[in-house]
Scaffold this motif. Structure first.
Motif, PDB file in Angstrom:
ATOM      1  N   ARG A   9      -5.928 -12.964  -0.615  1.00 42.67           N
ATOM      2  CA  ARG A   9      -4.733 -13.606  -0.036  1.00 42.67           C
ATOM      3  C   ARG A   9      -4.614 -13.324   1.454  1.00 42.67           C
ATOM      4  O   ARG A   9      -4.165 -14.179   2.221  1.00 42.67           O
ATOM      5  CB  ARG A   9      -3.480 -13.127  -0.790  1.00 42.67           C
TER       6      ARG A   9
ATOM      7  N   GLU B 126       3.401   3.410  -6.150  1.00 46.81           N
ATOM      8  CA  GLU B 126       4.858   3.511  -6.270  1.00 46.81           C
ATOM      9  C   GLU B 126       5.292   4.530  -7.321  1.00 46.81           C
ATOM     10  O   GLU B 126       6.213   5.311  -7.099  1.00 46.81           O
ATOM     11  CB  GLU B 126       5.467   2.141  -6.621  1.00 46.81           C
ATOM     12  N   ARG B 127       4.626   4.481  -8.492  1.00 51.60           N
ATOM     13  CA  ARG B 127       5.077   5.353  -9.580  1.00 51.60           C
ATOM     14  C   ARG B 127       5.020   6.825  -9.180  1.00 51.60           C
ATOM     15  O   ARG B 127       5.944   7.589  -9.452  1.00 51.60           O
ATOM     16  CB  ARG B 127       4.230   5.140 -10.831  1.00 51.60           C
TER      17      ARG B 127
ATOM     18  N   ILE C 152      -0.079  -8.522  -7.766  1.00 48.78           N
ATOM     19  CA  ILE C 152      -1.032  -8.754  -6.672  1.00 48.78           C
ATOM     20  C   ILE C 152      -2.322  -9.365  -7.214  1.00 48.78           C
ATOM     21  O   ILE C 152      -2.932 -10.218  -6.583  1.00 48.78           O
ATOM     22  CB  ILE C 152      -1.295  -7.437  -5.901  1.00 48.78           C
TER      23      ILE C 152
ATOM     24  N   ILE D 289       7.768   7.596  -6.531  1.00 47.10           N
ATOM     25  CA  ILE D 289       9.106   7.602  -7.129  1.00 47.10           C
ATOM     26  C   ILE D 289       9.298   8.847  -7.988  1.00 47.10           C
ATOM     27  O   ILE D 289      10.375   9.437  -8.027  1.00 47.10           O
ATOM     28  CB  ILE D 289       9.327   6.301  -7.937  1.00 47.10           C
TER      29      ILE D 289
ATOM     30  N   GLU E 266      -7.397  -8.277   0.953  1.00 48.53           N
ATOM     31  CA  GLU E 266      -7.571  -8.965  -0.320  1.00 48.53           C
ATOM     32  C   GLU E 266      -7.743 -10.453  -0.020  1.00 48.53           C
ATOM     33  O   GLU E 266      -7.523 -10.897   1.109  1.00 48.53           O
ATOM     34  CB  GLU E 266      -6.324  -8.742  -1.193  1.00 48.53           C
TER      35      GLU E 266
ATOM     36  N   GLY F  37       0.622   0.133  -5.514  1.00 47.63           N
ATOM     37  CA  GLY F  37      -0.099   0.794  -6.604  1.00 47.63           C
ATOM     38  C   GLY F  37       0.275   2.261  -6.719  1.00 47.63           C
ATOM     39  O   GLY F  37       0.102   2.866  -7.779  1.00 47.63           O
TER      40      GLY F  37
ATOM     41  N   PRO G 251       9.165  -2.067  -9.543  1.00 52.42           N
ATOM     42  CA  PRO G 251       8.234  -0.993  -9.154  1.00 52.42           C
ATOM     43  C   PRO G 251       7.356  -0.569 -10.327  1.00 52.42           C
ATOM     44  O   PRO G 251       7.847  -0.339 -11.432  1.00 52.42           O
ATOM     45  CB  PRO G 251       9.178   0.148  -8.727  1.00 52.42           C
ATOM     46  N   GLY G 252       6.081  -0.489 -10.083  1.00 54.99           N
ATOM     47  CA  GLY G 252       5.126  -0.164 -11.134  1.00 54.99           C
ATOM     48  C   GLY G 252       4.319  -1.386 -11.553  1.00 54.99           C
ATOM     49  O   GLY G 252       3.230  -1.264 -12.091  1.00 54.99           O
ATOM     50  N   ASN G 253       4.854  -2.584 -11.281  1.00 55.01           N
ATOM     51  CA  ASN G 253       4.163  -3.816 -11.672  1.00 55.01           C
ATOM     52  C   ASN G 253       3.367  -4.446 -10.522  1.00 55.01           C
ATOM     53  O   ASN G 253       2.806  -5.525 -10.682  1.00 55.01           O
ATOM     54  CB  ASN G 253       5.157  -4.843 -12.198  1.00 55.01           C
ATOM     55  N   GLU G 254       3.326  -3.769  -9.372  1.00 56.50           N
ATOM     56  CA  GLU G 254       2.706  -4.357  -8.188  1.00 56.50           C
ATOM     57  C   GLU G 254       1.264  -4.783  -8.427  1.00 56.50           C
ATOM     58  O   GLU G 254       0.844  -5.857  -8.003  1.00 56.50           O
ATOM     59  CB  GLU G 254       2.748  -3.369  -7.005  1.00 56.50           C
ATOM     60  N   ARG G 255       0.484  -3.910  -9.102  1.00 55.86           N
ATOM     61  CA  ARG G 255      -0.942  -4.233  -9.253  1.00 55.86           C
ATOM     62  C   ARG G 255      -1.155  -5.539  -9.999  1.00 55.86           C
ATOM     63  O   ARG G 255      -1.985  -6.354  -9.615  1.00 55.86           O
ATOM     64  CB  ARG G 255      -1.659  -3.102 -10.001  1.00 55.86           C
TER      65      ARG G 255
END
Lengths: 555, 555
Positions: free
Chosen positions: B396, B340-341, A344, B344, B394, B338, A337-341
């Motif tokens: 994809r 998520e942070r 993608i 959470i 996007e 995007g 979580p937090g790395n999605e951007r």
């Protein structure tokens, strides 16, 4: 002399996932002899810590009490457990114990920071135990997403504590020791005072799957792929790297490792004997000569990291290799979580190249390294501790895990960073709150997270920056006009004149009208100039920038 | 005179999710009469666009061809479809057509920017059609996560095009018209040239569920809750807000709406007749007097937005109400990638307060507003178009959707922003590439995404900032010493002396040694001073900050 007691104090890793650091102590109050379990890092992000290189737990309390510290024990080699060893060793100055593979990584961390590698001492797995003051500590093998993870068996006069470390219950882990319920039952049979336990996957309702379950799925996928296959996972997940490589080999492909971490981890695992067999690999140069349908690359960058091999392939080329339409890219990993951007972004780049991306959404090509809810329950039952102390989790994980323990009648508590518990009694008891926090490695300097330095950078990112300079002569009269520079602001505002000209004009008009008292007073003048510059910007561009005023006096 | 043709040109929304803007044209090449479908915004983030207020599609091409533009049609009221109407209307100057609820929102957008509300014209749903040059456009009701969404039936001499807008196939949507397969069959029976189709959920393998499925689950959850219940969803999801309110009412609770958008949306839906019944609501003041077990709050902030009601409740208090241990907070929503942070963060804050958080991980309390893969296939079959053009996704998503269409033998193509297609033939044909991009609303100014302004702000956030000032007299001799200011940098570096002192010392030493030629040359002097300041910082703190040099000459 006061009663002796067993204490537990998380300095990092409880109330967040990352920067693990847990203190145990035994002895009379405030004179407990201490050991530290794990010393890891967390990673920065643009939202809260732009420009920060690494995040450490604030270990001030421990450093102040270093004369009471006996040793550091590292459960496994993930960055969030070992990453700060090199940076902090000097402040602690005690031996660091770890199993072979972890010790290998820890020594690299020491060497990178010019610290004495020999202070990292290799220990064998249970039943060997290491004495450290009043403690005896054993490394009980557990499965996880890196080789040679260990739970720690921590014996003190107040009884046995088991610190789970990161773990899952895997009876067929492919690399390393399978989970052995009989061994755990045996270790726990004389009573365990406390189980300090990984909480990461407490919200995952189904029992975890074994590493062995992904191999056949990956093999089927790779066999069916008509062109090049590229797969990514965490390099430290050596079992997965092996699974991927063997799947590729069985599908008749040559294997090429790309990205420094990928080669280094396989090497470390081979050197330390953790990895006893691995398919033959080819170099990137050789790979470039092999027909793409006979090739499989294993690359770094499962989290979309900008400099990793995956991102560079997505940008066009890496080590002479370019992906093409019809190639396949497999994420044998989960996006943290937090790395999605970032993830993608590279998926879309691959899509533009016509590369077919397969992720873990089907659940077939990745399994977690952490125990799920039923696995946690199973471990609670096997260990049957007097109390369960959840760690390794955000507050929501700790709370849920404490509830779970409570459901089967075990004493439990949510103890976030800085909460010192007395574990000596029938239930955990909060005995002290220690000041904790985060330390940033910023360039080469360690700064406090609350020092305001990063906050100022965030403000410049949000608001832009104006610099105002004014020169005053010996009589406090302005010499020439006010001068401005901007950064991160538009050139033209509402008046359709250059923003700089409008601000300078307003400042110069103010200087012309300003009284002698104002002009003679640095603070007053600075405040007025700042106020005017900011107000003009708000009118012109709808933003109030961060403003620096420099007043020079020719005295 | 050249052949007349039907063209399609996405300016935004194809290659990203957000800022939708699609041009259709009919006529001879380069003289096509045009209509625009949707005019939305996208949202900024710290990683790529810190400080930016809103992101628009760059509509330069359309503005340059505004004499050919007949009208704008808005499919529905989400920000990514209607949010730029007020900002851009002046550059387009044509009527904006929408259904009642959407028109209500669009008029607010116009009023907010001082534009003429009367240019927003309310139209009825199909079979009514609006003429716009060579086009006739009808609004075919579809279900989505906002009332009165519409697909557009766009007739031209080259045949019928259906522009799906955002949609799902919901036969029991609770608010608004159910999906009517017979109507769609009827509309499509004489042949559809092209289906331009929402791609958002093309990777979701199972058929979508109806809005009606969540009500009973939510009611069961709320009935079982012992204390206060707070639920969040997008305020514009009026059907969900109603579902939540009715579930609360049936569980014997008073309903209170919190957050401006929540109240405004319910009001707009009631005013426009979209919402014909809604439980009685109490004010926050009344709510504060009601026993918590009899209360349910519906609040804004499902994406963890910092200023929304949810975040303020997580911070402690909102409208006089404080959550307590044992209360429940329900996310009847999905976290957009995007965000998520932020989400959470508030979940952990609630956890610290002892509030039980329920999210959509079970799938019971939320359904998507977009058509899943089998739903897309079903729509392709019903409409049976000569070609399918994926949009709203996007890269994809577009690529996967085009593949899906190809699997059933339909012509398709991935057309990202700026790709002009000729839809007149048997298959889509790329006829032109138009320059597109993103425009940032930054404060009150529109700037180009590639202007470098935001890039400079990101650099300051990563590297910090140094300002160097030097004053030279009439003879080009330094007057006094160099002066520095820093922002976002540590105060102490490696030398353990104040960083400012070390930089100033290095600069002053340079000035003492500098030759007359250098001192007389602004560019040369500036470059040298910048180089020294940055190098000193690199040595002292391991960072090379952004540097502004100001040279003042007393001439």
């Amino acid at each position: 002399m006061s009663r002796e007691r067993l204490i537990y104090l998380p300095l990092g890793g409880s109330g967040e996932i990352g920067m693990n650091a847990y203190v145990y102590g035994y002895g009379p109050e405030d004179r407990e002899r201490l050991i530290l379990v794990d010393l890891g890092v967390a990673f920065s992000d643009m939202d809260t810590s732009p420009g920060v290189d690494l995040i450490f737990a604030d270990i001030s309390w421990l450093a102040e009490n270093k004369d009471r510290l006996e040793a550091v024990f590292i459960t496994h080699g993930h960055e969030d457990h070992v990453g700060a060893v090199g940076h902090y060793w000097e402040r602690l100055g005690v031996p660091v114990y770890a199993r072979t593979f972890t010790a290998n990584l820890a020594r690299h961390k020491m060497a990178d920071r010019g610290q004495p590698e020999e202070m990292v001492r290799t220990v064998s797995a249970w039943p060997e135990m290491t004495e450290a003051g009043p403690f005896k500590v054993g490394f009980l093998p557990v499965s996880h997403s890196i080789p040679e993870s260990a739970a720690l068996v921590i014996d003190s006069p107040a009884g046995r504590v088991i610190h789970s470390g990161d773990f899952k219950l895997d009876e067929t882990p492919l690399v390393g020791e399978p989970f052995d319920p009989e061994l755990w039952t045996d270790v726990s049979k004389d009573g365990v005072q406390a189980l300090i336990c990984d909480s990461t996957n407490v919200f995952s309702p189904h029992a975890g799957r074994s590493e062995a379950s992904v191999g056949p799925e990956i093999e089927a996928l790779v066999s069916g792929a008509p062109n090049m296959v590229v797969a990514t996972t965490f390099a430290s997940n050596v079992a997965r790297v092996k699974t991927l490589a063997e799947a590729g080999e069985r599908a008749g492909r040559s294997i090429c490792l790309m990205g420094r971490a990928m080669r280094r981890m396989v090497e470390a695992a081979t050197t330390t004997g953790v990895l006893t067999s691995f398919p033959k690999v080819v170099s990137p140069e050789e790979a470039a000569m092999i027909p793409r349908e006979n090739l499989m690359l294993l690359v770094t960058g499962s989290q979309g990291e900008r400099r990793a091999a995956s991102a560079q392939l997505a940008n066009g080329k890496y080590n002479g290799i370019t992906l093409k339409e019809g190639d396949m890219f497999l994420f044998s990993s989960k996006t943290i979580p937090g790395n999605e951007r970032g993830v993608i972004r590279i998926i879309n780049q691959f899509s533009e190249m016509g590369v077919d991306v397969v992720d873990d959404s089907t659940g077939k090509y990745h399994v977690s390294g952490h125990a799920n809810r039923p696995d946690l329950q199973r471990l609670h039952e096997i260990v049957n501790p007097a109390m369960v102390i959840p760690n390794h989790g955000e507050h929501r994980h700790l709370r849920e895990h404490a509830k779970l323990a409570g459901e089967s009648g075990r004493a439990s508590i949510v103890a976030v960073n800085g909460t010192m518990l007395d574990l000596s009694g029938k239930a955990p008891r909060v005995v002290q709150h220690v000041e904790t926090g985060r330390t940033y490695l910023d360039g080469s300097v360690q700064i406090g997270a609350l020092d305001g330095i990063v906050r100022d950078r965030i403000r410049m990112a949000l608001n832009g920056k104006v610099v105002v300079t004014v020169i005053l002569d010996e009589d406090d009269e302005p010499l020439g006009e006010a001068w401005c520079e901007t950064m991160g602001l538009p050139e033209l505002g509402r008046s359709d004149a250059p923003l700089l000209d409008v601000i300078e004009e307003d400042l110069t008009q103010f200087l012309r009208r300003a009284g002698a008292k104002t002009l003679a007073n640095d603070d007053k003048l600075e405040n007025e100039l700042r106020r005017i510059a900011r107000n003009t910007c708000r009118e012109e561009i709808g933003k109030k920038p961060e403003t620096t005023v420099i007043i020079s006096r020719l005295r």
